[in-house]
Design a protein around this motif. Structure first.
Motif, mmCIF file in Angstrom:
data_model
loop_
_atom_site.group_PDB
_atom_site.id
_atom_site.type_symbol
_atom_site.label_atom_id
_atom_site.label_comp_id
_atom_site.label_asym_id
_atom_site.label_seq_id
_atom_site.Cartn_x
_atom_site.Cartn_y
_atom_site.Cartn_z
ATOM 1 N N MET A 1 0.820 -1.187 0.000
ATOM 2 C CA MET A 1 0.000 0.000 0.000
ATOM 3 C C MET A 1 0.869 1.258 0.000
ATOM 4 O O MET A 1 0.561 2.193 -0.718
ATOM 5 N N LEU A 2 1.880 1.262 0.826
ATOM 6 C CA LEU A 2 2.743 2.434 0.924
ATOM 7 C C LEU A 2 3.442 2.702 -0.404
ATOM 8 O O LEU A 2 3.523 3.843 -0.854
ATOM 9 N N GLU A 3 3.905 1.664 -1.060
ATOM 10 C CA GLU A 3 4.591 1.813 -2.346
ATOM 11 C C GLU A 3 3.631 2.316 -3.419
ATOM 12 O O GLU A 3 3.994 3.150 -4.244
ATOM 13 N N ASP A 4 2.372 1.818 -3.398
ATOM 14 C CA ASP A 4 1.377 2.294 -4.359
ATOM 15 C C ASP A 4 1.101 3.781 -4.170
ATOM 16 O O ASP A 4 0.880 4.505 -5.133
ATOM 17 N N THR A 5 1.116 4.226 -2.923
ATOM 18 C CA THR A 5 0.907 5.648 -2.652
ATOM 19 C C THR A 5 2.056 6.466 -3.203
ATOM 20 O O THR A 5 1.854 7.526 -3.779
ATOM 21 N N LYS A 6 3.285 5.972 -3.046
ATOM 22 C CA LYS A 6 4.432 6.668 -3.618
ATOM 23 C C LYS A 6 4.278 6.771 -5.129
ATOM 24 O O LYS A 6 4.552 7.809 -5.723
ATOM 25 N N THR A 7 3.823 5.690 -5.769
ATOM 26 C CA THR A 7 3.634 5.671 -7.212
ATOM 27 C C THR A 7 2.585 6.698 -7.625
ATOM 28 O O THR A 7 2.776 7.424 -8.599
ATOM 29 N N PHE B 1 -8.036 3.595 -2.193
ATOM 30 C CA PHE B 1 -6.963 4.266 -2.914
ATOM 31 C C PHE B 1 -7.062 3.995 -4.412
ATOM 32 O O PHE B 1 -6.831 4.891 -5.230
ATOM 33 N N ALA B 2 -7.404 2.779 -4.779
ATOM 34 C CA ALA B 2 -7.546 2.452 -6.195
ATOM 35 C C ALA B 2 -8.687 3.261 -6.816
ATOM 36 O O ALA B 2 -8.558 3.786 -7.932
ATOM 37 N N LEU B 3 -9.797 3.390 -6.090
ATOM 38 C CA LEU B 3 -10.926 4.176 -6.594
ATOM 39 C C LEU B 3 -10.561 5.658 -6.691
ATOM 40 O O LEU B 3 -10.884 6.326 -7.679
ATOM 41 N N GLU B 4 -9.887 6.158 -5.670
ATOM 42 C CA GLU B 4 -9.485 7.564 -5.691
ATOM 43 C C GLU B 4 -8.499 7.835 -6.830
ATOM 44 O O GLU B 4 -8.581 8.880 -7.484
ATOM 45 N N ASP B 5 -7.595 6.901 -7.061
ATOM 46 C CA ASP B 5 -6.648 7.070 -8.155
ATOM 47 C C ASP B 5 -7.371 7.101 -9.505
ATOM 48 O O ASP B 5 -6.987 7.849 -10.406
ATOM 49 N N ARG C 1 -12.797 4.029 -17.056
ATOM 50 C CA ARG C 1 -12.452 2.637 -16.772
ATOM 51 C C ARG C 1 -13.635 1.925 -16.163
ATOM 52 O O ARG C 1 -14.399 2.513 -15.428
ATOM 53 N N ALA C 2 -13.729 0.657 -16.453
ATOM 54 C CA ALA C 2 -14.765 -0.151 -15.828
ATOM 55 C C ALA C 2 -14.458 -0.261 -14.345
ATOM 56 O O ALA C 2 -13.314 -0.319 -13.936
ATOM 57 N N LEU C 3 -15.502 -0.252 -13.542
ATOM 58 C CA LEU C 3 -15.315 -0.411 -12.090
ATOM 59 C C LEU C 3 -14.965 -1.847 -11.798
ATOM 60 O O LEU C 3 -15.529 -2.763 -12.382
ATOM 61 N N SER C 4 -14.049 -2.028 -10.867
ATOM 62 C CA SER C 4 -13.635 -3.368 -10.468
ATOM 63 C C SER C 4 -14.744 -4.066 -9.736
ATOM 64 O O SER C 4 -15.466 -3.522 -9.006
#
Length: 169
Positions: free
Chosen positions: A1-7, A139-143, A166-169
Motif C-alpha cells: 500500500m505504501l509503495e502504491d501511494t508513492k507511485t 486508494f484504487a478508486l481515488e486514483d 475505466r470499468a469499475l472493479s
C-alpha cells in the motif's frame, strides 16, 4: 500500500497542489497505520490511546480532505470541461467510496474515548486489518478519480486525449 501511494504521488505529483497535499496526507496516514500495526504486534495491551488517536486523526483528516476538498474540486473540473462521462464515473466511484468512509467513522467512534479505547483494544488488530483492506480499495478508486477527472483535463492533455472511463472493479 505504501509503495502504491508513492507511485500515485509520482504519477500526479506537481499537477495540482491540492492533490499533492492530499496524496502526502495519504502517505503520512499510512505511516501511522503501519506504526500502530507494529505496536499491536509487539504488545497489544500497551498500545496507547495517544497512538490510536494519532492514527485516527490522520485517517479522519485524509478522508475529510477527500470528501470536502479534493472530490468537489475534481467534479468542478469535469463540469468546467463538460465531461459528462467523467461525472458519471465520479458518481459511481464516490458511491463505492462511501462504504469505506462509514467504516472509518465506525473506527473513530469505537476508539474515541479512553474507556471505549480500553474496552476495544483487543479488537484493534482485526480493525486495522479491515481498514487496510478497505483503504487499499479506496486508494484504487481515488486514483481512478484523479486519473479520469483531473489528469484528462490537465494542461498537455489534448482535446481528444481524454481516456475512456475505466470499468469499475
Amino acid at each position: 500500500m505504501l509503495e502504491d501511494t508513492k507511485t500515485a504521488l509520482e504519477r500526479w505529483g506537481g499537477v495540482h497542489t491540492l492533490i499533492d497535499r492530499w496524496l502526502q496526507q495519504r502517505y503520512d496516514m499510512l505511516v501511522t497505520l503501519m506504526e500502530l500495526r507494529e505496536a499491536c504486534d509487539a504488545e497489544l495491551e500497551t498500545v496507547s490511546k495517544a497512538r490510536i488517536d494519532a492514527f485516527s486523526e490522520a485517517l479522519m483528516d485524509y478522508i475529510s480532505g477527500g470528501h470536502f476538498e479534493v472530490y468537489p474540486q475534481l467534479r468542478d473540473e469535469a463540469v468546467a470541461f463538460d465531461d459528462r462521462d467523467a461525472l458519471a464515473l465520479a458518481d459511481r466511484l464516490l458511491e463505492r467510496l462511501e462504504m469505506s468512509t462509514q467504516m472509518v467513522l465506525e473506527f473513530d467512534n469505537d476508539y474515541s474515548t479512553p474507556t471505549r479505547c480500553q474496552h476495544y483494544v483487543t479488537r484493534l488488530p482485526a480493525w486495522l486489518e479491515r481498514l487496510s483492506k478497505a483503504l487499499t480499495e479506496r486508494f484504487a478508486l481515488e486514483d481512478q478519480l484523479i486519473a479520469r477527472l483531473h489528469a484528462a483535463h490537465s494542461p498537455g492533455a489534448g482535446v481528444g486525449d481524454s481516456p475512456a472511463p475505466r470499468a469499475l472493479s
